[in-house]
Design an enzyme around this catalytic site. Structure first.
Site, short mmCIF file in Angstrom:
data_model
loop_
_atom_site.label_atom_id
_atom_site.label_comp_id
_atom_site.label_asym_id
_atom_site.label_seq_id
_atom_site.Cartn_x
_atom_site.Cartn_y
_atom_site.Cartn_z
N TYR A 160 0.83 -1.21 0.00
CA TYR A 160 0.00 0.00 0.00
C TYR A 160 0.86 1.26 0.00
O TYR A 160 2.07 1.19 0.21
CB TYR A 160 -0.95 -0.01 1.21
N LEU B 52 11.21 1.14 7.03
CA LEU B 52 10.57 1.65 5.84
C LEU B 52 11.39 2.78 5.24
O LEU B 52 11.92 3.63 5.98
CB LEU B 52 9.18 2.21 6.21
N GLU C 193 12.08 2.21 14.16
CA GLU C 193 11.22 3.31 13.71
C GLU C 193 9.98 3.33 14.58
O GLU C 193 9.87 2.56 15.54
CB GLU C 193 10.87 3.15 12.23
N LYS D 290 6.48 -2.17 1.79
CA LYS D 290 5.34 -1.59 2.50
C LYS D 290 4.12 -2.50 2.35
O LYS D 290 3.20 -2.21 1.59
CB LYS D 290 5.07 -0.17 1.95
#
Lengths: 286, 286
Positions: free
Chosen positions: A33, A206, A182, A150
């Site tokens: 996504y 990411l 993260e 992702k």
């Protein structure tokens, strides 16, 4: 008001947008996504999101099903028909519906499932958290190891966010082997002695589109950037801490595991970076 | 012939069974599943699967939406209307459709999504692989850390299975910190000097229902069982290697990373365990 959403070539009322129970996205989390922000009806960092989409798909052995101009046309149409001034456009591509469940990939010519919808978020740019900052807790990073892709495997980020809320915080920072990877859906930073520190790119995190833009703007503004991992303790003792994401832009973190950071107030570097990011991104918005 | 499937209280033709694009299972992999085998029209190890379903749901902060007798009634009705003699019943429960996408859980009263469907597999018990054995490769275990929860986050197992096929093998064994965790969708074993060795239960592996039954039967048959991790090298040099799963029961592994195990043929312990498992499970099938 019911949204109009996009599903496999059709624009539909949101309540009618449904996918097969055999969709690879539903039974196997086999999908990726992107989320693009909208400010003043325009798309931020759109080219970056499309490039990452293609990369995520390729890493999973899928092609990007649409040319860039068609992605752009769909995004623009959804923004228009749903009258989005400030908000988000979410897009998801899965390996499609093979008509049954099997660990093996379906034949290459199985049509992928393509879903897009908008979320209206009035006040997205004028987020009050930019003034107050947010509080985070640290939790172990239990996600799979390819966080550079992702995917929709968002169960653990969702669980971590709920754990943060249960503990009276706003979000969680994920820690692996002693270092922050993260946030649950954002990249993390500290500022120490004028230097912006953030973890280097790898399969551990990411590859944030907002991160890339921010580091570019920071370097253009002659700010020093160091890409390396940092610990929770280092973050607690930093001059400032903040995070970036496509939907939050740049937001200050003023408390980590109950300890105030930067006196519990947003710091000047974070505030300046948010201004620069919004200014520059808006200039390039399409 | 089109299957009849179950979705949220309704029995539907499979092509009509669709879930919202906002379903937590579709956008966030926020769901769990079970697969129960059917032999002679009867359900194997059914109580074990229901107990694990409840545990998986509870670990994610969800309740089991249906009483045991209703789960049983749905399974039996699907087996009947789809005339399943040998095959599987798949069930999936997600956190439901909140009507939009958000990392935060929807309100507790949001109805969960409940999906069940059958897969007809004639010849499931007389699987020719029981005579020939299967070949596996080893790959790093990149999954999330809570593998004891049977979630639909199956992207990596699917990728690993495709990698195995691309290399001319049948399945992959996952390796973490030098030791085998499990197969892509099964528990793994070796036999050495008459002792059955399999990794102990923890959050690192699925708590296999077939595994539990097999260890019980093995111990009733006075076979020695040791629960500890083993390496790929140890497996390659073992007398026998095999795996268990709800849909494959017990199957021999005769090659690991190109090296033949047990002379490349199913060994006597594996063969005997498959016989015992099928005999005993059929006796208790409902």
């Amino acid at each position: 008001m019911s949204r109009t959403v996009y599903l496999n070539g059709d624009y539909l009322p949101e309540a009618e947008a449904k996918v097969s129970i055999f969709d690879r996205g539903f039974v196997m989390a086999d999908g990726v996504y992107e989320v693009t922000s909208v400010l003043g009806g325009k798309l931020l960092d759109f080219a970056g999101h499309l490039a990452r989409l293609t990369r995520s798909l390729n890493e999973l052995g899928m092609d990007n099903p649409l040319p860039d101009e068609e992605w752009l046309a769909i995004h623009r149409k959804l923004v228009e028909v749903n009258a989005i001034d400030e908000g988000l456009v979410y897009l998801q591509v899965t390996r499609g519906n093979p008509g049954d469940r099997d660990f093996a990939f379906p034949p290459k010519d199985t049509p992928q499932t393509i879903v897009l919808f908008t979320q209206s978020k009035p006040g997205l740019a004028a987020n009050p958290s930019a003034q107050t900052g947010i509080r985070v807790i640290s939790v172990p990073d239990l996600r799979w190891s390819r966080r550079d892709i992702k995917t929709v495997q968002l169960l653990y980020p969702s669980l971590a966010k709920m754990e943060a809320k249960a503990k009276g915080a706003d979000d969680a920072w994920l820690v692996e082997d002693g270092f922050v990877t993260e946030g649950t859906s954002n990249n993390t930073y500290i500022v120490k002695g004028g230097t912006i520190v953030t973890r280097q790119l790898s399969t551990d995190i990411l590859h944030g589109i907002t991160r890339a833009a921010l580091l570019r703007f920071a370097s253009e503004a002659q700010m020093k950037v160091e890409e390396r991992p940092f610990t929770i303790e280092e973050a607690q003792e930093a001059d400032e801490a903040f995070f970036t994401s496509a939907s939050a832009f740049v937001l200050p973190v003023v408390e980590i595991d109950g300890k105030p950071v930067a006196g519990g107030k947003p710091g000047p570097v974070t505030t300046r970076l948010r201004e620069i990011y919004l200014e520059e991104s808006l200039k390039a918005a399409i």
